[in-house]
Scaffold this motif. Structure first.
Motif, PDB file in Angstrom:
ATOM      1  N   TRP A  81       1.288  -6.638   0.382  1.00 42.73           N
ATOM      2  CA  TRP A  81       0.783  -5.569  -0.539  1.00 42.73           C
ATOM      3  C   TRP A  81       0.575  -4.488   0.092  1.00 42.73           C
ATOM      4  O   TRP A  81      -0.072  -4.486   1.262  1.00 42.73           O
ATOM      5  CB  TRP A  81      -0.404  -6.679  -1.336  1.00 42.73           C
ATOM      6  CG  TRP A  81       0.073  -7.523  -2.128  1.00 42.73           C
ATOM      7  CD1 TRP A  81       0.958  -8.453  -1.971  1.00 42.73           C
ATOM      8  CD2 TRP A  81      -0.302  -7.651  -3.668  1.00 42.73           C
ATOM      9  NE1 TRP A  81       1.010  -9.252  -3.305  1.00 42.73           N
ATOM     10  CE2 TRP A  81       0.351  -8.720  -4.174  1.00 42.73           C
ATOM     11  CE3 TRP A  81      -1.050  -6.673  -4.318  1.00 42.73           C
ATOM     12  CZ2 TRP A  81      -0.156  -9.026  -5.524  1.00 42.73           C
ATOM     13  CZ3 TRP A  81      -1.408  -7.001  -5.622  1.00 42.73           C
ATOM     14  CH2 TRP A  81      -0.923  -8.295  -6.220  1.00 42.73           C
ATOM     15  N   MET A  82       0.952  -3.401  -0.599  1.00 37.51           N
ATOM     16  CA  MET A  82       0.369  -2.121   0.197  1.00 37.51           C
ATOM     17  C   MET A  82       0.141  -1.183  -1.093  1.00 37.51           C
ATOM     18  O   MET A  82       0.507  -1.076  -2.151  1.00 37.51           O
ATOM     19  CB  MET A  82       1.607  -1.146   0.617  1.00 37.51           C
ATOM     20  CG  MET A  82       1.922  -1.815   2.111  1.00 37.51           C
ATOM     21  SD  MET A  82       2.831  -1.087   3.027  1.00 37.51           S
ATOM     22  CE  MET A  82       4.619  -1.700   2.459  1.00 37.51           C
ATOM     23  N   SER A  83      -0.995  -0.356  -0.891  1.00 39.89           N
ATOM     24  CA  SER A  83      -1.337   0.561  -1.900  1.00 39.89           C
ATOM     25  C   SER A  83      -0.805   1.858  -1.346  1.00 39.89           C
ATOM     26  O   SER A  83      -0.956   2.141  -0.415  1.00 39.89           O
ATOM     27  CB  SER A  83      -3.095   0.953  -1.712  1.00 39.89           C
ATOM     28  OG  SER A  83      -3.616  -0.377  -2.383  1.00 39.89           O
ATOM     29  N   VAL A  84      -0.016   2.618  -2.590  1.00 39.65           N
ATOM     30  CA  VAL A  84       0.552   3.832  -2.495  1.00 39.65           C
ATOM     31  C   VAL A  84      -0.097   4.772  -3.212  1.00 39.65           C
ATOM     32  O   VAL A  84      -0.245   4.525  -4.658  1.00 39.65           O
ATOM     33  CB  VAL A  84       1.940   3.545  -2.699  1.00 39.65           C
ATOM     34  CG1 VAL A  84       2.610   4.964  -2.680  1.00 39.65           C
ATOM     35  CG2 VAL A  84       2.828   2.408  -1.879  1.00 39.65           C
ATOM     36  N   HIS A 118       2.129  -1.912 -10.567  1.00 36.62           N
ATOM     37  CA  HIS A 118       2.566  -2.499  -9.573  1.00 36.62           C
ATOM     38  C   HIS A 118       4.013  -2.473  -9.679  1.00 36.62           C
ATOM     39  O   HIS A 118       4.903  -2.646 -10.835  1.00 36.62           O
ATOM     40  CB  HIS A 118       2.052  -4.007  -9.358  1.00 36.62           C
ATOM     41  CG  HIS A 118       0.521  -4.045  -9.220  1.00 36.62           C
ATOM     42  ND1 HIS A 118      -0.075  -5.192  -9.146  1.00 36.62           N
ATOM     43  CD2 HIS A 118      -0.418  -3.106  -9.159  1.00 36.62           C
ATOM     44  CE1 HIS A 118      -1.224  -5.087  -9.107  1.00 36.62           C
ATOM     45  NE2 HIS A 118      -1.412  -4.097  -8.853  1.00 36.62           N
ATOM     46  N   ARG A 120       7.598  -4.437  -7.557  1.00 39.50           N
ATOM     47  CA  ARG A 120       7.938  -5.342  -6.745  1.00 39.50           C
ATOM     48  C   ARG A 120       9.324  -5.328  -5.991  1.00 39.50           C
ATOM     49  O   ARG A 120      10.325  -5.120  -6.621  1.00 39.50           O
ATOM     50  CB  ARG A 120       7.900  -6.921  -7.179  1.00 39.50           C
ATOM     51  CG  ARG A 120       8.232  -8.039  -6.162  1.00 39.50           C
ATOM     52  CD  ARG A 120       7.917  -9.442  -6.623  1.00 39.50           C
ATOM     53  NE  ARG A 120       7.932  -9.494  -8.071  1.00 39.50           N
ATOM     54  CZ  ARG A 120       7.065 -10.544  -8.588  1.00 39.50           C
ATOM     55  NH1 ARG A 120       5.959 -11.196  -7.852  1.00 39.50           N
ATOM     56  NH2 ARG A 120       7.112 -10.423  -9.854  1.00 39.50           N
ATOM     57  N   HIS A 121       9.353  -5.004  -4.615  1.00 41.06           N
ATOM     58  CA  HIS A 121      10.600  -4.973  -3.907  1.00 41.06           C
ATOM     59  C   HIS A 121      11.242  -6.458  -4.180  1.00 41.06           C
ATOM     60  O   HIS A 121      10.951  -7.390  -4.244  1.00 41.06           O
ATOM     61  CB  HIS A 121      10.047  -4.647  -2.314  1.00 41.06           C
ATOM     62  CG  HIS A 121      11.417  -4.551  -1.371  1.00 41.06           C
ATOM     63  ND1 HIS A 121      11.976  -5.786  -1.062  1.00 41.06           N
ATOM     64  CD2 HIS A 121      11.956  -3.408  -0.865  1.00 41.06           C
ATOM     65  CE1 HIS A 121      12.965  -5.310  -0.147  1.00 41.06           C
ATOM     66  NE2 HIS A 121      12.986  -3.723  -0.065  1.00 41.06           N
ATOM     67  N   HIS A 125       7.833  -7.914  -1.758  1.00 40.13           N
ATOM     68  CA  HIS A 125       6.669  -6.851  -1.322  1.00 40.13           C
ATOM     69  C   HIS A 125       6.011  -6.292  -2.521  1.00 40.13           C
ATOM     70  O   HIS A 125       6.831  -5.752  -3.301  1.00 40.13           O
ATOM     71  CB  HIS A 125       7.186  -5.939  -0.279  1.00 40.13           C
ATOM     72  CG  HIS A 125       7.670  -6.603   1.150  1.00 40.13           C
ATOM     73  ND1 HIS A 125       7.115  -7.524   1.719  1.00 40.13           N
ATOM     74  CD2 HIS A 125       8.959  -6.982   1.295  1.00 40.13           C
ATOM     75  CE1 HIS A 125       7.753  -8.372   2.545  1.00 40.13           C
ATOM     76  NE2 HIS A 125       8.929  -7.615   2.428  1.00 40.13           N
ATOM     77  N   PHE A 127       3.970  -3.449  -4.187  1.00 37.18           N
ATOM     78  CA  PHE A 127       3.420  -1.781  -3.931  1.00 37.18           C
ATOM     79  C   PHE A 127       2.556  -1.393  -5.285  1.00 37.18           C
ATOM     80  O   PHE A 127       2.750  -1.730  -6.307  1.00 37.18           O
ATOM     81  CB  PHE A 127       4.418  -0.609  -3.991  1.00 37.18           C
ATOM     82  CG  PHE A 127       5.310  -1.018  -2.650  1.00 37.18           C
ATOM     83  CD1 PHE A 127       5.129  -0.165  -1.620  1.00 37.18           C
ATOM     84  CD2 PHE A 127       6.363  -1.976  -2.917  1.00 37.18           C
ATOM     85  CE1 PHE A 127       5.597  -0.451  -0.580  1.00 37.18           C
ATOM     86  CE2 PHE A 127       7.325  -1.913  -1.402  1.00 37.18           C
ATOM     87  CZ  PHE A 127       6.772  -1.349  -0.537  1.00 37.18           C
ATOM     88  N   ARG A 128       1.119  -1.241  -4.906  1.00 40.03           N
ATOM     89  CA  ARG A 128       0.195  -1.027  -5.952  1.00 40.03           C
ATOM     90  C   ARG A 128       0.173   0.657  -5.855  1.00 40.03           C
ATOM     91  O   ARG A 128      -0.142   1.414  -5.003  1.00 40.03           O
ATOM     92  CB  ARG A 128      -1.131  -1.399  -5.526  1.00 40.03           C
ATOM     93  CG  ARG A 128      -1.405  -3.055  -5.617  1.00 40.03           C
ATOM     94  CD  ARG A 128      -2.602  -3.596  -5.080  1.00 40.03           C
ATOM     95  NE  ARG A 128      -3.611  -3.012  -6.260  1.00 40.03           N
ATOM     96  CZ  ARG A 128      -4.888  -3.731  -6.232  1.00 40.03           C
ATOM     97  NH1 ARG A 128      -5.074  -4.769  -5.405  1.00 40.03           N
ATOM     98  NH2 ARG A 128      -5.562  -3.315  -7.142  1.00 40.03           N
ATOM     99  N   VAL A 129       0.956   1.046  -7.072  1.00 40.42           N
ATOM    100  CA  VAL A 129       0.980   2.527  -7.101  1.00 40.42           C
ATOM    101  C   VAL A 129      -0.131   3.434  -7.717  1.00 40.42           C
ATOM    102  O   VAL A 129      -0.495   2.855  -8.914  1.00 40.42           O
ATOM    103  CB  VAL A 129       2.168   2.913  -7.698  1.00 40.42           C
ATOM    104  CG1 VAL A 129       2.266   4.447  -7.767  1.00 40.42           C
ATOM    105  CG2 VAL A 129       3.466   2.285  -7.063  1.00 40.42           C
TER     106      VAL A 129
END
Length: 142
Positions: A81-84, A118, A120-121, A125, A127-129
């Motif tokens: 999980w990543m915050s963007v 959010h 999802r790849h 994975h 991504f919290r946008v």
């Protein structure tokens, strides 16, 4: 420790397909390595993510359609999980819809003062946008 740069590494099933997925979000392919390609990078501005085919971490979706809220299980998610942080979450949401990118949480004003969605790849994975909003607007759900 003084960190000068941080580069996340995502375990992906296909580096080339991941290049295409990130390009749909407006990222640029950085480098590719190997014959066939098994490692590479994508970047947006000064930010870079490494992509490693079949290694360096876990991957995989939880099986839940949502990544937040009552129809999700955050603990079951297997990918990174990543915050963007962006200027306009709603513009990114529209871009995702136009490019058939899986949105697992729609743009929502959250009580902690951000508008967040959010995506999802394909390898799980998340991504919290997000972008900052007025805390009063977040509390009202506006």
């Amino acid at each position: 420790m003084l960190v000068k740069h941080l580069t996340p590494i995502l375990n992906v099933s296909d580096v080339r397909k991941s290049f295409v997925w990130f390009q749909k979000l407006g990222w640029t392919k950085g480098f590719e390595w190997g014959d066939p390609t098994t490692f590479g990078s994508v970047y947006s501005g000064p930010f870079e993510v490494f992509l490693c085919q079949g290694g360096q971490g876990g991957s995989g979706a939880s099986g839940y359609s949502a990544t937040f809220g009552p129809n999700s299980n955050e603990a079951a998610e297997k990918g990174v999980w990543m915050s963007v942080w962006v200027e306009d979450v709603d513009a990114i949401h529209q871009l995702c819809l136009e490019n058939e990118i899986e949105v697992t949480w729609p743009p929502t004003n959250m009580p902690w003062g951000v508008r967040e969605m959010h995506v999802r790849h394909p390898d799980g994975h998340v991504f919290r946008v997000s972008c900052a909003i007025d805390p009063a607007a977040a509390a009202s759900g506006a």
